[in-house]
Design a protein around this motif. Structure first.
Motif, PDB file in Angstrom:
ATOM      1  N   LYS A   1      -6.342  -4.055   9.053  1.00  0.00           N
ATOM      2  CA  LYS A   1      -5.678  -4.994   9.237  1.00  0.00           C
ATOM      3  C   LYS A   1      -5.098  -5.828   8.036  1.00  0.00           C
ATOM      4  O   LYS A   1      -4.065  -6.409   8.194  1.00  0.00           O
ATOM      5  CB  LYS A   1      -6.454  -5.921  10.444  1.00  0.00           C
ATOM      6  N   LEU A   2      -5.949  -5.931   6.950  1.00  0.00           N
ATOM      7  CA  LEU A   2      -5.622  -6.471   5.750  1.00  0.00           C
ATOM      8  C   LEU A   2      -4.397  -5.972   5.166  1.00  0.00           C
ATOM      9  O   LEU A   2      -3.411  -6.542   4.646  1.00  0.00           O
ATOM     10  CB  LEU A   2      -6.774  -6.806   5.068  1.00  0.00           C
TER      11      LEU A   2
ATOM     12  N   TRP B   1      -1.408  -6.303   7.043  1.00  0.00           N
ATOM     13  CA  TRP B   1      -0.825  -7.764   6.639  1.00  0.00           C
ATOM     14  C   TRP B   1      -0.173  -7.780   5.200  1.00  0.00           C
ATOM     15  O   TRP B   1       0.788  -8.446   5.193  1.00  0.00           O
ATOM     16  CB  TRP B   1      -1.949  -8.842   6.725  1.00  0.00           C
TER      17      TRP B   1
ATOM     18  N   ASP C   1       3.274  -6.313   5.438  1.00  0.00           N
ATOM     19  CA  ASP C   1       4.088  -7.168   6.107  1.00  0.00           C
ATOM     20  C   ASP C   1       4.552  -8.430   5.039  1.00  0.00           C
ATOM     21  O   ASP C   1       5.783  -8.706   5.165  1.00  0.00           O
ATOM     22  CB  ASP C   1       3.425  -7.930   7.447  1.00  0.00           C
ATOM     23  N   VAL C   2       3.802  -8.715   4.152  1.00  0.00           N
ATOM     24  CA  VAL C   2       4.172  -9.830   3.375  1.00  0.00           C
ATOM     25  C   VAL C   2       4.896  -9.392   2.488  1.00  0.00           C
ATOM     26  O   VAL C   2       5.773 -10.232   1.893  1.00  0.00           O
ATOM     27  CB  VAL C   2       2.753 -10.671   2.705  1.00  0.00           C
TER      28      VAL C   2
ATOM     29  N   GLY D   1       9.438  -9.612   6.958  1.00  0.00           N
ATOM     30  CA  GLY D   1       8.110  -9.567   7.735  1.00  0.00           C
ATOM     31  C   GLY D   1       8.138 -10.780   8.635  1.00  0.00           C
ATOM     32  O   GLY D   1       8.525 -11.996   8.304  1.00  0.00           O
TER      33      GLY D   1
ATOM     34  N   THR E   1       5.301 -12.622   8.598  1.00  0.00           N
ATOM     35  CA  THR E   1       4.691 -13.780   8.121  1.00  0.00           C
ATOM     36  C   THR E   1       5.502 -14.598   7.555  1.00  0.00           C
ATOM     37  O   THR E   1       5.516 -15.797   7.661  1.00  0.00           O
ATOM     38  CB  THR E   1       3.532 -12.959   6.881  1.00  0.00           C
TER      39      THR E   1
END
Length: 55
Positions: free
Chosen positions: A7-8, A11, A14-15, A20, A22
């Motif tokens: 998950k990290l 993320w 995505d950043v 993205g 986020t």
């Protein structure tokens, strides 16, 4: 632990993307904050100017 790590990593990926989720979320948050500050702040500043001019 590997679930959290996956998950990290997702993320972080995505950043780092330009479009993205986020970054769109932070854009929406800052736009909303600016809108609220603008429309709540302008009448408050006008009120302060009126009160100061009464002195």
């Amino acid at each position: 632990m590997s679930y959290f790590q996956l998950k990290l990593e997702a993320w972080i990926e995505d950043v780092n993307r330009e479009d993205g989720f986020t970054l769109r979320l932070f854009e929406k948050i800052t736009d909303t904050m600016f809108f609220l500050i603008k429309w709540a702040g302008i009448p408050f500043v006008l009120y302060l100017f009126i009160e100061i001019s009464r002195w």
